[in-house]
Each structure stands twice: as C-alpha cells, then as structure tokens.
Design a protein around this motif. Structure first.
Motif, PDB file in Angstrom:
ATOM      1  N   LEU B 101       0.829  -1.207   0.000  1.00 46.66           N
ATOM      2  CA  LEU B 101       0.000   0.000   0.000  1.00 46.66           C
ATOM      3  C   LEU B 101       0.867   1.263   0.000  1.00 46.66           C
ATOM      4  O   LEU B 101       0.680   2.164  -0.836  1.00 46.66           O
ATOM      5  CB  LEU B 101      -0.929  -0.012   1.229  1.00 46.66           C
ATOM      6  N   ALA B 102       1.842   1.316   0.910  1.00 53.58           N
ATOM      7  CA  ALA B 102       2.671   2.515   1.014  1.00 53.58           C
ATOM      8  C   ALA B 102       3.527   2.685  -0.243  1.00 53.58           C
ATOM      9  O   ALA B 102       3.683   3.788  -0.768  1.00 53.58           O
ATOM     10  CB  ALA B 102       3.545   2.431   2.262  1.00 53.58           C
ATOM     11  N   GLY B 103       4.075   1.582  -0.742  1.00 48.93           N
ATOM     12  CA  GLY B 103       4.919   1.637  -1.936  1.00 48.93           C
ATOM     13  C   GLY B 103       4.141   2.149  -3.138  1.00 48.93           C
ATOM     14  O   GLY B 103       4.593   3.032  -3.873  1.00 48.93           O
ATOM     15  N   THR B 104       2.942   1.591  -3.331  1.00 52.87           N
ATOM     16  CA  THR B 104       2.119   2.024  -4.467  1.00 52.87           C
ATOM     17  C   THR B 104       1.773   3.508  -4.337  1.00 52.87           C
ATOM     18  O   THR B 104       1.837   4.262  -5.317  1.00 52.87           O
ATOM     19  CB  THR B 104       0.814   1.207  -4.533  1.00 52.87           C
ATOM     20  N   SER B 105       1.407   3.905  -3.128  1.00 48.80           N
ATOM     21  CA  SER B 105       1.021   5.305  -2.929  1.00 48.80           C
ATOM     22  C   SER B 105       2.194   6.237  -3.207  1.00 48.80           C
ATOM     23  O   SER B 105       2.035   7.277  -3.848  1.00 48.80           O
ATOM     24  CB  SER B 105       0.542   5.531  -1.494  1.00 48.80           C
ATOM     25  N   LEU B 106       3.368   5.851  -2.724  1.00 49.79           N
ATOM     26  CA  LEU B 106       4.543   6.697  -2.960  1.00 49.79           C
ATOM     27  C   LEU B 106       4.840   6.803  -4.439  1.00 49.79           C
ATOM     28  O   LEU B 106       5.175   7.873  -4.953  1.00 49.79           O
ATOM     29  CB  LEU B 106       5.756   6.097  -2.257  1.00 49.79           C
ATOM     30  N   MET B 107       4.712   5.671  -5.141  1.00 47.62           N
ATOM     31  CA  MET B 107       4.984   5.672  -6.575  1.00 47.62           C
ATOM     32  C   MET B 107       3.999   6.591  -7.290  1.00 47.62           C
ATOM     33  O   MET B 107       4.378   7.405  -8.132  1.00 47.62           O
ATOM     34  CB  MET B 107       4.849   4.254  -7.110  1.00 47.62           C
ATOM     35  N   LEU B 108       2.710   6.436  -6.938  1.00 42.24           N
ATOM     36  CA  LEU B 108       1.695   7.292  -7.549  1.00 42.24           C
ATOM     37  C   LEU B 108       1.994   8.760  -7.241  1.00 42.24           C
ATOM     38  O   LEU B 108       1.926   9.622  -8.120  1.00 42.24           O
ATOM     39  CB  LEU B 108       0.308   6.948  -6.986  1.00 42.24           C
ATOM     40  N   ALA B 109       2.348   9.017  -5.979  1.00 44.56           N
ATOM     41  CA  ALA B 109       2.590  10.396  -5.560  1.00 44.56           C
ATOM     42  C   ALA B 109       3.789  10.968  -6.312  1.00 44.56           C
ATOM     43  O   ALA B 109       3.758  12.114  -6.794  1.00 44.56           O
ATOM     44  CB  ALA B 109       2.834  10.449  -4.054  1.00 44.56           C
ATOM     45  N   ALA B 110       4.857  10.183  -6.427  1.00 45.21           N
ATOM     46  CA  ALA B 110       6.048  10.662  -7.105  1.00 45.21           C
ATOM     47  C   ALA B 110       5.748  10.940  -8.577  1.00 45.21           C
ATOM     48  O   ALA B 110       6.080  11.991  -9.133  1.00 45.21           O
ATOM     49  CB  ALA B 110       7.169   9.639  -6.964  1.00 45.21           C
ATOM     50  N   LEU B 111       5.056   9.978  -9.204  1.00 43.18           N
ATOM     51  CA  LEU B 111       4.765  10.070 -10.638  1.00 43.18           C
ATOM     52  C   LEU B 111       3.881  11.283 -10.941  1.00 43.18           C
ATOM     53  O   LEU B 111       4.237  12.168 -11.715  1.00 43.18           O
ATOM     54  CB  LEU B 111       4.043   8.785 -11.042  1.00 43.18           C
ATOM     55  N   PHE B 112       2.718  11.331 -10.276  1.00 41.24           N
ATOM     56  CA  PHE B 112       1.776  12.392 -10.568  1.00 41.24           C
ATOM     57  C   PHE B 112       2.242  13.733  -9.998  1.00 41.24           C
ATOM     58  O   PHE B 112       2.028  14.775 -10.600  1.00 41.24           O
ATOM     59  CB  PHE B 112       0.372  12.031 -10.058  1.00 41.24           C
ATOM     60  N   GLY B 113       2.892  13.672  -8.827  1.00 45.58           N
ATOM     61  CA  GLY B 113       3.360  14.905  -8.209  1.00 45.58           C
ATOM     62  C   GLY B 113       4.398  15.587  -9.086  1.00 45.58           C
ATOM     63  O   GLY B 113       4.315  16.797  -9.376  1.00 45.58           O
ATOM     64  N   MET B 114       5.376  14.830  -9.543  1.00 43.95           N
ATOM     65  CA  MET B 114       6.431  15.441 -10.360  1.00 43.95           C
ATOM     66  C   MET B 114       5.889  15.884 -11.710  1.00 43.95           C
ATOM     67  O   MET B 114       6.219  16.953 -12.211  1.00 43.95           O
ATOM     68  CB  MET B 114       7.597  14.457 -10.525  1.00 43.95           C
ATOM     69  N   PHE B 115       4.990  15.062 -12.268  1.00 41.52           N
ATOM     70  CA  PHE B 115       4.412  15.428 -13.559  1.00 41.52           C
ATOM     71  C   PHE B 115       3.649  16.752 -13.447  1.00 41.52           C
ATOM     72  O   PHE B 115       3.863  17.696 -14.207  1.00 41.52           O
ATOM     73  CB  PHE B 115       3.486  14.294 -14.031  1.00 41.52           C
ATOM     74  N   ALA B 116       2.793  16.832 -12.432  1.00 43.94           N
ATOM     75  CA  ALA B 116       2.000  18.049 -12.252  1.00 43.94           C
ATOM     76  C   ALA B 116       2.909  19.244 -11.989  1.00 43.94           C
ATOM     77  O   ALA B 116       2.690  20.346 -12.509  1.00 43.94           O
ATOM     78  CB  ALA B 116       1.017  17.860 -11.095  1.00 43.94           C
ATOM     79  N   GLY B 117       3.950  19.035 -11.178  1.00 44.14           N
ATOM     80  CA  GLY B 117       4.860  20.122 -10.839  1.00 44.14           C
ATOM     81  C   GLY B 117       5.598  20.642 -12.062  1.00 44.14           C
ATOM     82  O   GLY B 117       5.721  21.860 -12.273  1.00 44.14           O
ATOM     83  N   VAL B 118       6.072  19.722 -12.900  1.00 46.21           N
ATOM     84  CA  VAL B 118       6.812  20.135 -14.109  1.00 46.21           C
ATOM     85  C   VAL B 118       5.887  20.903 -15.055  1.00 46.21           C
ATOM     86  O   VAL B 118       6.228  21.985 -15.540  1.00 46.21           O
ATOM     87  CB  VAL B 118       7.424  18.894 -14.803  1.00 46.21           C
ATOM     88  N   VAL B 119       4.664  20.347 -15.254  1.00 48.57           N
ATOM     89  CA  VAL B 119       3.727  21.012 -16.161  1.00 48.57           C
ATOM     90  C   VAL B 119       3.387  22.420 -15.642  1.00 48.57           C
ATOM     91  O   VAL B 119       3.424  23.405 -16.386  1.00 48.57           O
ATOM     92  CB  VAL B 119       2.428  20.179 -16.323  1.00 48.57           C
ATOM     93  N   LEU B 201       6.571  21.261  -4.530  1.00 46.65           N
ATOM     94  CA  LEU B 201       8.021  21.366  -4.449  1.00 46.65           C
ATOM     95  C   LEU B 201       8.643  21.317  -5.852  1.00 46.65           C
ATOM     96  O   LEU B 201       9.533  22.103  -6.186  1.00 46.65           O
ATOM     97  CB  LEU B 201       8.577  20.221  -3.599  1.00 46.65           C
ATOM     98  N   THR B 202       8.136  20.393  -6.670  1.00 46.32           N
ATOM     99  CA  THR B 202       8.673  20.263  -8.029  1.00 46.32           C
ATOM    100  C   THR B 202       8.479  21.570  -8.791  1.00 46.32           C
ATOM    101  O   THR B 202       9.377  22.056  -9.484  1.00 46.32           O
ATOM    102  CB  THR B 202       7.969  19.119  -8.789  1.00 46.32           C
ATOM    103  N   ARG B 203       7.279  22.158  -8.636  1.00 49.28           N
ATOM    104  CA  ARG B 203       6.986  23.396  -9.352  1.00 49.28           C
ATOM    105  C   ARG B 203       7.987  24.493  -8.957  1.00 49.28           C
ATOM    106  O   ARG B 203       8.626  25.105  -9.817  1.00 49.28           O
ATOM    107  CB  ARG B 203       5.557  23.846  -9.040  1.00 49.28           C
ATOM    108  N   SER B 204       8.139  24.701  -7.664  1.00 49.83           N
ATOM    109  CA  SER B 204       9.000  25.812  -7.249  1.00 49.83           C
ATOM    110  C   SER B 204      10.466  25.547  -7.603  1.00 49.83           C
ATOM    111  O   SER B 204      11.177  26.447  -8.053  1.00 49.83           O
ATOM    112  CB  SER B 204       8.832  26.084  -5.751  1.00 49.83           C
ATOM    113  N   THR B 205      10.902  24.303  -7.434  1.00 51.17           N
ATOM    114  CA  THR B 205      12.293  23.984  -7.771  1.00 51.17           C
ATOM    115  C   THR B 205      12.541  24.163  -9.270  1.00 51.17           C
ATOM    116  O   THR B 205      13.552  24.728  -9.694  1.00 51.17           O
ATOM    117  CB  THR B 205      12.623  22.538  -7.371  1.00 51.17           C
ATOM    118  N   MET B 206      11.592  23.677 -10.060  1.00 52.91           N
ATOM    119  CA  MET B 206      11.733  23.801 -11.514  1.00 52.91           C
ATOM    120  C   MET B 206      11.792  25.267 -11.924  1.00 52.91           C
ATOM    121  O   MET B 206      12.603  25.668 -12.764  1.00 52.91           O
ATOM    122  CB  MET B 206      10.546  23.126 -12.228  1.00 52.91           C
TER     123      MET B 206
END
Lengths: 521, 315
Positions: B101-119, B201-206
C-alpha cells in the motif's frame, strides 16, 4: 513529452478498466455467508477469550454441555443430554450425548470434559500454560471434576452456586478437543477444534476467518456450505460494504444507518434486546448523592425516553432495574421506570439540601457496550442543569476510564457511566451492589451502595436450587434497589443486525451470540 | 560507498534501541494494561493479579524490558498478550500489505506529483498552472480518511467499480488482478497529500532552475525545449526533490494507519491501533520497531539514490 505522458495515462486507465470488468463480472457463489464482524478476533480458544466479537465465531465451531435455548436465556441440554443436581446443591452429574466426535475425529467423552475443566482450573495441569484463562473464575466453585464412566461426569462444588448452569452455557464452557490442545499447545487458539456444526478452515490475519459445514455433525446439518467472518472495524465501512454487496450480514449497525436499511427491500433489519444494563453509578460515600432524595431526583430529572429515542435512535429501551428484562424469569415485571418529571425532581432537590456544589461526572469516549457515551453524557448533563444541578463532565479513554471507575468513585467523582452485559441475573447485582463488593474488597461496587437486605437476598439466591426460588429473591431485591436508587437507571441495549433479504432462518439471540447453524439462502 | 551504507546500518541500532525504550515506557505510562483489557468488566483485583502473573506482567518494568531485549537478540519479538501468537508472525503477516500500500502510494505520488509540478512550472501563470495549483492545494488540505470515505461512496457504493474494503475477495481471491483491484481506492486516498507536497516542491524547484544561467545557455545553443526541460532543468531539480520523497515516506506510513482502518487493509497501521487500545505492549513494540527500521532503510536508499543522481554529492 506531452504525448508520451498522455499515452502512459491512457495505458493506465485502459489497464484498470480491464481489471474492473474482471471484478464485477464474477457472481458470488451463494453457498457462502459473509459476515461483517466489528473487529479481528483475538483467538478462537473459547477458554482464553472474553470478547463477544470472538464468541460470535466460537458458538458455531464449539458446543458446551448446556446451551441457552433459542430466543431465550434459559438453559437447555447440548452435549449433556440431561443432568441432576443434589439436594444440597453441591454435586452436579451430567449424562453426555454418545457418538459425538470432535472435528479431528477424536471422541467427545467424560475424559474430554474433565480435561477441559482441569486445564482451566488446575495450575498443575500439563496444559494450564496454554492460558491465561481470564474467565476461569466462572467455575471457581468447582472443586473436582470426575469421569464416572465414559459418558457420565460429576462436578463437586465447594459451595452451592446457582449460576453454574448459566456459566456452563457461556462460551467459557464450550468444549475443546483435548488432542488438538496437546498437538497445538499455545497455538490452539489459531487452530480451533470443537464439535459444532461448522469446522475451522483457515484464518488469514486481519482479513478473514473461514469455517465450513461439518459433515459428521450429530445434530441437524448446517444450512450453509461455508461462512466467512470478515473484520470491518470502521462502522461506516461496514455499512458501505453491506450496501455494495460485499457482506451478507452485519451486526452492531450504527443507529444512523438503520433507517436507510429499513427503507430498502433488499435488506432485513433484526433487533433483539439482551442482558445489558446502561446506568450511572452514584457516589454514596461522599458528596451530594449521599442524600437519598437527590438520588431519586436525578432519576426523575433525566428524560430517558428521549435519550433512547433521539440519542440512541431506538437502539435501547428504558431501564429500571439491575437485572435486564431479557432475563425474563428473574426480572420484576411490576417495576416501571422512574417517569420524566422535572417538577417532582425540583421538589426533591429542595428537600435534599443540595447547595449548588459541583457534581463531577465521569464519561468515557467509548467502550464495550457503552453505546454513545459522549452524546448520552451531555444530554444527561443538560437535563440535570434543568433542575439546577451543576454537573461538570470529565472524559476518559475506555481502559483509563475502567481503571479510574473500578477503583471506586471516592475522591474522584460523584457519578460515572457504566454498562454491563452478563449471562446470569446474579452477576451484575452480586458484583456491583453488595457491601462485600466494595472496590477495596475486590468488587465493582464503585458507588459504595450498602443495604444488608440486598446482601442477604443476593447470597440466598446463590444458594437456592430452583429457578422459582431464585426468581422470587431477585424480584424482592430489585424493588429495594429501585427505591434506594444507588444508580441513575438509563437503558437496556437492543442489539441489531442487518442481513440480505433472502437470508433464511436467522434470528438474533438475547445472549448476543450469533448462532448460524441453520441459516441458509 | 559500501562503508557508508554499513556505517548507516550500524547507526540504526542505537536509533531502534532508543525508540524501543521510549515506546515501552510510554505504553507503561498509559493507565490500564493488557490484563485489564482482557478482563474488561471482570477486572477484579484478584483476577487482575492472576492474569498479570500468567502474562508475566507482574515483573518489574525494567526487568521486563531487558527480557524483551534479550529475546529480540535471538530474533524473538515475544508473544502478543491479546492475539496469543508470536509478535513476529503477526508483524510479518502485516508487513507485506503495508509495504504494498505505502509503496504504491509513494509511486503514484512521485509520478503524478512530479508530472504536475513540471507542467505547472512550464506553464507558469497560464490556466494549466492555475488549475494544477488549485487541485494540489485542495489535495494537501483534505484529510485522507475523509477522502477515502468519499471515494468509497462514489466509486464503490454508487458506481460499484471497486470493492469497499479488504485486500482480496473472500472466496477464490488473492490473484494479482484481484489485489490490484482492491488496491486502487486506498492507494489513491493515501497518495493524495504526498502528491500535493511533491507537486508544489517540483513546481517551485523547476521555476528556480529554469531561471538559471545554464538553462539560458542551453536554449541559446539551440537545444530543443524538450531536452532543455527534461535533460537539464528536471535532472537538476531532482536533486532537491529526492530527499523530500524520503520524508514523505514517513508521512505515507503514518497516514496508512487511517487508511488501513477506513479500507480494512490488513496492514501494520491497523494492527498498531488495535494493539495500543488493548495495551498489547509487545505487539506495539514489534510494529513500531519494524516501521522505524523501514523508515531508516528507505531514507538510506534515498540518500544513496541522491548521490547517484548528483555526482557532486559523495557518500
């Protein structure tokens, strides 16, 4: 980049859609009953557990010498076909049913019965270490168990103890297979073997316990091929799971959800009152409630009808006695609850000489059988404010609460919530209303109620050998306690369950156990 | 590098020891004990004394702690008072579901979080940025257990797409498809907050990286925008994002306690809630020590990963 991302997203969506289709297409087989439990069981060894949640599974796998009759709290034969009690009430002889086998193929006989009691009661028994056996004191009156012959068992008591038969009908009296205890030792609680209509299949930790029909059962065969008990701790989740078809039967449905199930034809709502009493202990040793008039005043001041209808939404009835009406043979039908009469209450407050001092009220956040303690507590506080009583609430988590209240209210509080669920009319008054049951003497009389007449009646009832004789003594006791008002009597819990509409032959039992031997679709 | 990893693993010992002492003594400070929880209404002083003796709870506190410590050195986490089985068995049964559960959630969070932040960073102040920033803010502010209940109501009760709770079907369940099907709602509910944090975080760092000189140089030398973003900007931003992933692991495992309760997921979080309520000290110890070890190891992996991404950082 955008295209790649879009592609990945579509892939994920397509993949999951495929999975949903797979999940929905398979119809569930109808030879399995799925029951939503309120928690993961602790263990499936009837002698080591104390929770009703565990009992609901156990009574389908094991049987005792005697059992509660269907729909009642009267005792009837089970693995013992009949029994005698000696004149002096000191010797019980049980004649066992022949030809009964445990699920592991071994015989149920007098030696097996002796093993069961010795394991619990004899500290030198080779399997006593498979405990602890917290409720073994139910049988502490038993001096010795003897196997007279293969199918006759004799129990010698150290003193007459009328509640013995009710205690034998309780899950602590269920019979376990000696050979399975020898084989599994401390792990027996995960590898249960009894004689009941269902036998144990598997226990997947915090996921499910599965039992299946016992083909060699001596009684009428089980109506279901298989029963799965699923722990669903969160009440809302249990309701959602029921609505979506993931469960066939749930117990302890939150009052808020009952109305929804009642309006839906695909479900049936079951209700049954049980041996439960919800009350407030009043401190009779110090403070304002040492005054009899004030104790009666609070009984008149609280609108109990409104509490059970509005706060508990009909999941309780109004109480008036330390013996629940579910013990129909012992309950005093002539009693009527103190009516809601604020004017009479105010008069009594005047008489009592209460001078506006603060009344400390202990409330728990929740706990076994406590219903909705916080809303109940605040509603009671409001009713008492109405007659001029200054009540301040202190709230505790359940185990902390028990620790505080069981130690006695002296120096702590003037009143405290409490609820009990018992299997014999003796238990609650004997442990909570006798002079010898003060907390300092090891009892639960946390409010220090003391009336020598009540003490005498309760002792006499233990010595009585017939039900009629006991019942008469209990009725007299209830009248005195009602008048003395050591408690603020509030409610008796009406347990509930919701099942899918096509479940047949199901009924709730006053004992709160879940007998599923005869249910079917 | 190996020496570093070995040193960090050795450092784990005092950390875990400290945690175990704290947990043991805190549990002792809470009123009531396992004997009380087992006996409930029947907890007379006499009964309490008997059950305490049989559970070994009558021994002095420090004595019990050292017995526990001695056993743990032999790989024995003790026996649960309430569940009447070895703590290790129970913890191992629960570890898999929680990691899934935690692994899947982290993966989803990393994937969608970074994608949204970059966009959001690329489209700063355009409608995409506004939309994503709003959604992310709502995500961060929503309590995950409430979101879990709402998702259940819509997607499980009303639409019937997903099961309400559990990890597999009760009869004939347990296949990969079945488990994934059960995993969707709890992992999404658990991922939401972490997704928001990572996206912000991704947004501001980018944005910060995109303003640097080397990006201007990269554009000036005629690189196409795609490789400027992915190869230059994103890779540099990653250095700041990775350590936050490690910290988010802690939050995700903590959030799992609620989510496992709402979705009846058979993990360690749910086990801990029950164990604390019933004062099952050894079970609490076992669960907390395992979670702490997990957290330390994941952060070690994150640190190593960071040195791989950024050659300037040596471990």
């Amino acid at each position: 980049m955008r295209k790649t991302m879009l592609f990945v997203l579509m892939l994920v969506l397509a993949g999951s859609a495929h999975v949903f289709a797979g999940g929905a297409a398979e119809a569930e087989e109808r030879d399995t009953l799925v029951v939503g439990q309120i928690a993961e069981p602790n263990a499936l060894d009837p002698h080591t557990v104390t929770a009703v949640n565990d009992f609901r599974i156990l009574v389908n796998v094991y049987e005792g010498l005697v059992q509660f009759a269907d729909g009642s709290l009267a005792v009837e034969p089970a693995l013992a076909e009949e029994w005698d009690v000696s004149e002096d009430g000191l010797t019980y002889t049980f004649y066992l049913r022949e030809g009964v086998r445990f699920h592991d193929g071994t015989d149920f006989n007098a030696e097996a019965v002796k093993f069961n009691f010795d394991r619990m009661l004899d500290e030198d028994h080779p399997y006593h270490h498979t405990g602890p056996f917290p409720l073994a004191f139910f049988f502490s009156a038993i001096d010795e168990v003897t196997a007279v012959d293969d199918y006759t068992v004799r129990m010698e008591l150290s003193e007459p103890f009328a509640p013995l038969l009710s205690n034998l009908a309780y899950p602590t009296g269920l019979m376990v297979s000696p050979s399975a205890v020898e084989e599994h030792g401390e792990e027996f609680g995960r590898n249960p073997v009894g004689t009941g209509p269902f036998q144990f299949v598997e226990w997947v930790s915090n996921t499910q316990v599965t039992i299946e029909a016992n083909d060699d059962y001596w009684g009428s065969p089980a109506g279901m091929e298989r029963i799965v008990f699923r722990p669903v701790t969160d009440g809302n989740t249990r309701v959602n799971e029921m609505l979506s078809g993931g469960l066939d039967l749930i117990v302890e449905v939150p009052p808020d959800s009952l109305a929804r199930f009642r309006q839906d034809d695909s479900f049936t709502v079951y209700e049954q009152d049980g041996p439960h009493v919800w009350f407030l202990i009043l401190n009779l040793r110090e403070g304002p409630f040492t005054d009899h008039a004030l104790r009666q005043a609070v009984n008149y001041a609280v609108d109990k009808e409104s509490l059970v209808e509005n706060v508990l939404q009909g999941t309780a009835t109004v109480a008036d006695s330390p013996i629940a009406p579910a013990f129909d043979w012992a309950y005093n039908e002539d009693l009527a609850p103190y009516p809601y009469d604020p004017d009479r209450a105010r008069e009594l407050v005047e008489q009592s000489g209460y001078d506006g001092e603060e009344i400390v009220f202990y409330v728990t956040e929740g706990g076994s059988g406590m219903l909705d303690p916080i809303p109940m507590g605040t509603a009671i506080q409001a009713d008492l404010a109405d007659i001029g009583l200054e009540v301040s609430i202190e709230t505790f988590e359940w185990n902390t609460f028990l620790d505080e209240v069981n130690a006695g209210l002296e120096g702590r509080a003037d009143m405290a919530q409490m609820a009990w669920m018992t299997n014999d009319p003796d238990t609650l008054p004997y442990l909570t209303l006798r002079t010898e049951a003060f907390p300092e003497d090891g009892g639960f009389n946390s409010g220090y109620y003391s009336n020598s007449e009540v003490d005498g009646l309760l002792e006499a009832a233990r010595q009585a050998t017939t039900e009629e004789e006991r019942a008469a003594l209990y009725r007299e006791m209830q009248e005195i306690v009602y008048e003395d008002a050591p408690w603020l009597f509030v409610g008796n819990w009406v347990q509930n369950a919701v099942a899918v509409a096509d479940l047949q032959n199901f009924r709730l039992q006053p004992s709160f156990f879940l007998e599923l031997g005869e249910v079917s679709f | 590098m190996y020496r570093y990893i070995a040193r960090r693993l050795v450092m784990m010992v005092p950390v875990l020891l400290g945690i175990s002492i704290i947990v043991f003594f805190i549990m002792e400070l809470i009123p009531g004990d396992a004997a009380q929880a087992i006996l409930g209404s029947y907890a007379t002083p006499e009964n309490l004394a008997r059950v305490r003796r049989e559970l070994g709870l009558d021994q002095p506190l420090v004595h019990r702690y050292f017995i526990w410590l001695g056993n743990i050195l032999q790989g024995d986490l003790g026996r649960s008072y309430i569940l009447q089985r070895p703590v290790l068995d129970e913890v191992l049964d629960r570890l898999g579901p929680t990691m899934l559960l935690a692994g899947t959630s982290l993966m989803l969070a990393a994937l969608f979080g970074m994608f949204a932040g970059v966009v959001a960073a690329i489209k700063q102040f355009r409608w995409q940025d506004g939309l994503l920033t709003t959604v992310v803010l709502i995500g961060i502010s929503t309590p995950s257990f409430w979101l879990g209940l709402m998702l259940t109501l819509v997607f499980a009760v009303e639409l019937g797409w997903f099961p309400v709770s559990g990890m597999s079907r009760v009869v004939g369940g347990g296949g990969i498809g079945d488990i994934l099907h059960h995993l969707v709602l709890p992992s999404v509910s658990l991922a939401i907050v972490a997704t928001g944090v990572i996206a912000r975080l991704t947004r501001s760092t980018m944005l910060e990286v995109l303003r640097r000189d080397f990006i201007r140089s990269a554009r000036a030398k005629g690189l196409n925008e795609r490789s400027v973003i992915l190869k230059h900007a994103y890779k540099n931003a990653l250095v700041s994002i990775i350590p936050v992933l490690g910290i988010q692991t802690g939050f995700v495992i903590g959030g799992a306690v609620y989510i496992e309760t709402v979705f009846q997921w058979p993990g360690i979080g749910r086990m801990l809630v029950g164990a604390i309520q019933q004062r099952d000290i050894l079970l609490v110890q076992g669960g907390v020590v395992v979670i702490a070890a997990l957290y330390v190891i994941i952060n070690l992996i994150v640190d190593v990963l960071q040195s791989v991404v950024d050659p300037r950082i040596t471990v």
